[in-house]
Design a protein around this motif. Structure first.
Motif, short mmCIF file in Angstrom:
data_model
loop_
_atom_site.label_atom_id
_atom_site.label_comp_id
_atom_site.label_asym_id
_atom_site.label_seq_id
_atom_site.Cartn_x
_atom_site.Cartn_y
_atom_site.Cartn_z
N LEU A 40 -73.49 60.05 31.69
CA LEU A 40 -74.53 59.05 31.50
C LEU A 40 -75.16 59.30 30.14
CD1 LEU A 40 -76.17 56.72 32.66
CD2 LEU A 40 -77.69 58.40 33.71
N LEU A 41 -75.02 58.34 29.24
CA LEU A 41 -75.61 58.40 27.91
C LEU A 41 -76.86 57.54 27.92
CD1 LEU A 41 -75.62 59.03 24.85
CD2 LEU A 41 -74.08 57.05 24.56
N ILE A 42 -78.01 58.17 27.69
CA ILE A 42 -79.27 57.43 27.65
C ILE A 42 -79.77 57.49 26.21
CG2 ILE A 42 -81.56 57.18 28.65
CD1 ILE A 42 -80.51 58.95 31.01
N GLU A 43 -79.53 56.41 25.48
CA GLU A 43 -79.77 56.37 24.03
C GLU A 43 -80.13 54.95 23.63
OE1 GLU A 43 -80.51 56.80 20.55
OE2 GLU A 43 -79.50 58.67 21.12
N ASP A 75 -82.76 52.61 27.75
CA ASP A 75 -84.16 53.03 27.81
C ASP A 75 -84.41 53.83 29.08
OD1 ASP A 75 -85.27 51.27 30.01
OD2 ASP A 75 -84.75 49.68 28.60
N GLY A 76 -85.55 54.49 29.12
CA GLY A 76 -85.86 55.37 30.24
C GLY A 76 -86.03 54.64 31.56
N ALA A 77 -86.60 53.44 31.51
CA ALA A 77 -86.79 52.68 32.76
C ALA A 77 -85.44 52.28 33.34
CB ALA A 77 -87.64 51.43 32.48
N GLU A 78 -84.52 51.85 32.49
CA GLU A 78 -83.18 51.48 32.94
C GLU A 78 -82.47 52.70 33.55
OE1 GLU A 78 -79.38 49.02 31.11
OE2 GLU A 78 -80.63 50.18 29.72
N ALA A 79 -82.67 53.86 32.93
CA ALA A 79 -82.05 55.09 33.42
C ALA A 79 -82.57 55.46 34.81
CB ALA A 79 -82.30 56.24 32.45
N LEU A 80 -83.87 55.41 34.99
CA LEU A 80 -84.44 55.76 36.30
C LEU A 80 -84.02 54.76 37.37
CD1 LEU A 80 -88.01 57.01 35.37
CD2 LEU A 80 -85.97 58.36 35.90
N ARG A 81 -83.97 53.50 37.01
CA ARG A 81 -83.51 52.47 37.94
C ARG A 81 -82.05 52.75 38.36
NH1 ARG A 81 -85.92 48.84 35.29
NH2 ARG A 81 -84.20 48.33 33.90
N TYR A 82 -81.20 53.05 37.39
CA TYR A 82 -79.78 53.34 37.67
C TYR A 82 -79.64 54.57 38.56
CZ TYR A 82 -74.92 54.72 36.87
OH TYR A 82 -73.62 55.11 37.04
N LYS A 130 -90.06 52.32 26.76
CA LYS A 130 -90.52 52.09 28.14
C LYS A 130 -90.90 53.38 28.84
CE LYS A 130 -88.06 47.77 28.60
NZ LYS A 130 -87.08 46.99 29.33
N ILE A 131 -89.95 54.26 29.07
CA ILE A 131 -90.22 55.57 29.69
C ILE A 131 -89.53 56.62 28.82
CG2 ILE A 131 -89.81 57.02 31.71
CD1 ILE A 131 -89.95 54.50 33.44
N SER A 132 -90.27 57.62 28.41
CA SER A 132 -89.72 58.62 27.48
C SER A 132 -88.63 59.47 28.12
CB SER A 132 -90.84 59.53 26.97
OG SER A 132 -91.19 60.48 27.97
N GLY A 133 -87.83 60.08 27.27
CA GLY A 133 -86.81 61.00 27.75
C GLY A 133 -87.40 62.18 28.50
N LEU A 134 -88.57 62.63 28.08
CA LEU A 134 -89.23 63.73 28.79
C LEU A 134 -89.59 63.33 30.22
CD1 LEU A 134 -91.50 65.16 25.96
CD2 LEU A 134 -89.55 66.31 27.03
N GLU A 135 -90.06 62.09 30.39
CA GLU A 135 -90.38 61.61 31.73
C GLU A 135 -89.12 61.45 32.58
OE1 GLU A 135 -94.08 58.73 31.59
OE2 GLU A 135 -92.77 58.40 29.84
N VAL A 136 -88.03 61.01 31.96
CA VAL A 136 -86.76 60.90 32.68
C VAL A 136 -86.31 62.29 33.11
CG1 VAL A 136 -84.31 60.30 32.47
CG2 VAL A 136 -86.06 58.76 31.52
N LEU A 137 -86.38 63.25 32.19
CA LEU A 137 -85.98 64.63 32.50
C LEU A 137 -86.81 65.19 33.65
CD1 LEU A 137 -84.38 67.23 31.85
CD2 LEU A 137 -86.13 67.73 30.12
N GLU A 138 -88.11 64.96 33.61
CA GLU A 138 -88.99 65.44 34.67
C GLU A 138 -88.59 64.85 36.02
OE1 GLU A 138 -93.70 66.26 35.44
OE2 GLU A 138 -93.16 64.68 34.03
N ALA A 139 -88.30 63.54 36.04
CA ALA A 139 -87.89 62.89 37.29
C ALA A 139 -86.56 63.46 37.79
CB ALA A 139 -87.77 61.38 37.08
N LEU A 140 -85.63 63.66 36.89
CA LEU A 140 -84.31 64.21 37.26
C LEU A 140 -84.42 65.59 37.88
CD1 LEU A 140 -82.30 63.15 34.12
CD2 LEU A 140 -81.75 62.48 36.47
#
Length: 139
Positions: A6-9, A36-43, A66-76
């Motif tokens: 998964l490439l989030i860029e 974007d981060g929102a698309e990543a979290l949705r996926y 939309k949602i930062s990479g740090l927030e995505v990382l925290e959710a993951l």
């Protein structure tokens, strides 16, 4: 369809360079690119009907809309289903606070994107080879 990487860029040029480098390794068909981060979290957490297994590797930019990479990382890393997926911060940020925060949140590797095309390609290919062929995961 499940994808291994998964490439989030959000930057089109960086995404194309990354995909080109992975294509040279024969890994590009295994990549899902999100912008974007929102698309990543949705996926990853909501739209799982089209993919039954999580990716084996996530390449994550930190400066996302939309949602930062740090927030995505925290959710993951706080979710039982995704916490064991290797996450590589592939970023232009050389800020010490980003580096520290990423490791505090559980990133597996922090890589600053080289500016030089050849170095960028080589770096992405080393990441791709190691994390898809050499590394063993529990996920």
């Amino acid at each position: 369809m499940s994808r291994s990487i998964l490439l989030i860029e959000d930057q089109p040029y960086d995404a194309e360079l990354t995909l080109r480098a992975l294509r040279e390794l024969g890994l590009d068909e295994d990549v899902m690119h999100l912008r974007d981060g929102a698309e990543a979290l949705r996926y990853l957490f909501e739209d799982t009907s089209d993919h039954d297994t999580p990716p084996k590797l996530i390449l994550l930019d930190l400066k996302l809309p939309k949602i930062s990479g740090l927030e995505v990382l925290e959710a993951l890393k706080s979710n039982e289903r995704t916490q064991c997926i290797p996450v590589i911060a592939l970023t232009s940020s050389q800020e010490q606070q980003d580096l520290t925060r990423c490791y505090d949140l559980g990133v597996n590797s922090y890589v600053v994107k080289p500016v030089d095309f050849e170095q960028f390609t080589e770096t992405v290919q080393r990441i791709g080879r190691y994390w898809t062929s050499t590394n063993q995961t529990v996920c």
